[in-house]
Structure formats: structure tokens, C-alpha cells
Design an enzyme around this catalytic site. Sequence first.
Site, PDB file in Angstrom:
ATOM      1  N   SER A  54      17.520  -0.993 -77.254  1.00  0.00           N
ATOM      2  CA  SER A  54      16.317  -0.036 -76.960  1.00  0.00           C
ATOM      3  C   SER A  54      16.764   1.243 -76.736  1.00  0.00           C
ATOM      4  O   SER A  54      15.997   2.254 -76.993  1.00  0.00           O
ATOM      5  CB  SER A  54      15.844  -0.549 -75.228  1.00  0.00           C
ATOM      6  N   HIS A  78      11.486  -5.226 -77.852  1.00  0.00           N
ATOM      7  CA  HIS A  78      11.373  -3.976 -78.662  1.00  0.00           C
ATOM      8  C   HIS A  78      10.929  -4.340 -80.264  1.00  0.00           C
ATOM      9  O   HIS A  78      10.930  -3.719 -81.132  1.00  0.00           O
ATOM     10  CB  HIS A  78      12.581  -3.311 -78.542  1.00  0.00           C
ATOM     11  N   LYS A  95       4.846  -3.763 -75.085  1.00  0.00           N
ATOM     12  CA  LYS A  95       5.035  -2.687 -75.710  1.00  0.00           C
ATOM     13  C   LYS A  95       4.169  -2.669 -77.056  1.00  0.00           C
ATOM     14  O   LYS A  95       2.946  -2.317 -76.911  1.00  0.00           O
ATOM     15  CB  LYS A  95       6.417  -2.895 -76.241  1.00  0.00           C
TER      16      LYS A  95
END
Length: 272
Positions: free
Chosen positions: A61, A89, A120
Site C-alpha cells: 500500500s 489493493h 477500494k
Amino acid sequence: MTEEDAIISDALNHASIIDGVRLCKAQRYRYANADMADLEEQLKAAQKNRFRIIVTDGVFSMDGNVCPLDKIYELANKYDAMVMVDESHSAGVVGKTGRGVTERYNLRGKIEILTGTLGKAFGGAMGGFTTGKKEIIDMLRQRSRPYLFSNSMAPGLVAAGIRMFEMMSETNTLQDKLHENTDYFLRRMKEEGFDCKPSESAICAVMIYDAAKSQQYAAKMQEEGIFVTGFYYPVVPKGQARIRVQISAAHEHEHLDKCIEAFKKVRKEIEG
């Protein structure tokens, strides 16, 4: 896993993984970020343990780099270890159709445990998922405390998450645009003399190196109407302070150009 077992964790794994490791009674081993020679040494040291599991982020990240899952998988087979990948991610971003690092390395269905978030790329704001080998998932349904003892997700978020999975199967348009935007932003920033880490995700790390300056940059960028975050030790190693920029498929080149111009203006104000 118990005191008889071993968890081998990448040094740059997300804080949530680190906390999970701390809560587990297994013995802990750590290897340098994406360093396969170090991972092999830790696997050798863990051979005395009953069960072994390698735990890694799919995309790290703070740097935006993708883990070398193909090599991790080879070492896991060589040293009789399981693998867990946190795709928070990378799901929806990495791989030809956004199926994450297992798709990128042609390892779909071969990794024991995959975890991820709906907050996300999937756009659901909160909630997450665990998937993987059927035997492990069946056990987690009976043993996973967050699954058993937490409130259910709101139906609207569940519906949004399901719709996102459907969209991934229908078209790659948004994912392709995201990658084009990221490539464009990094290319233009480097042309302007900024030091940016390579990225195969939506995360672009603009290296500032100085902790105080990273906070100055972030504050002044916000004054320019650009929301970015400055990170410094202990979130990242000492001397590795950076601005993290997260690119979106909703951005057009004009938005990215505005961000780049703001970076140039702020650099002139801070650096002189």
C-alpha cells in the site's frame, strides 16, 4: 494455527496483517519486502514447525509494487508451505480482468487463502471478503470470530459489491482507463523531475524523503484543491517519506494535469 506452526510475513505487509499475526499463537518469521532469498532462508528456519503459511500483500500500500507471487508459490511448494494473499489493493486493479495477482501470475485457484476489501476498487465503502480453498473456508465459517460475532454488512453495500463483481465480468473499460491514467501520471511526473516509485497499481508514491517536507507538501496540495497524503516514519522506513497519490478511473487527463501543476507549484514554494 498454534505454537507449533509458523507464519512467514513480508516486512511491508499492511498493519491489519501485522495485527492478525500478533493475535495468532504461531511462531513469527519476517522476510524483507519481496526478497525471495530472504524468504527462502525464513522457510528453511521454519521447517521445524508443523504447518507453515507465507503471508503477503498483493500490492503493497505504500509503494504500489506487486508481490512476486510466482516465485513465492514456487518456494511454498518447495518447502511445503501454504500461501495467503491480501488482495485489498490489487483486486479489481491487477490482472488482465482485475482478478488480482493470482490472475497476473496465472495462479488462480492455486493459492490457499485470499482476502480483500470492498472499500477500494469495488467501491462499497466498507466490508471485505475471504476466499480460497474450500476446506479452509468451511473451517473459517465455524472458527472465524469476525465472521461469527460481527454485525452483518448493510444490504446496500452487499448489493453494490455484487454489482461490482458483475461489472468486472462484463467489461474492462474502467480498469483499462485506470491503468492508462496511472501510466500517464507517472510519465508526466517523471518528465517534470519528480522521483516516483514504479507502480503496477493505482498507487503512485512521489518520494520526498524528508518527513517535515512531506507534511508541508500534503498541506499545500490541499490548498490547491488536491487531496493527497504525506507518509513518514513509522508508517514508512526512516528517510523514505513520500506523498501517496491514488489514481482513479474517474479522473480525466485534465484532472491529472491539474494535480501535476499543483505539485510543480508547491515544489517551487517549498524547495525554492
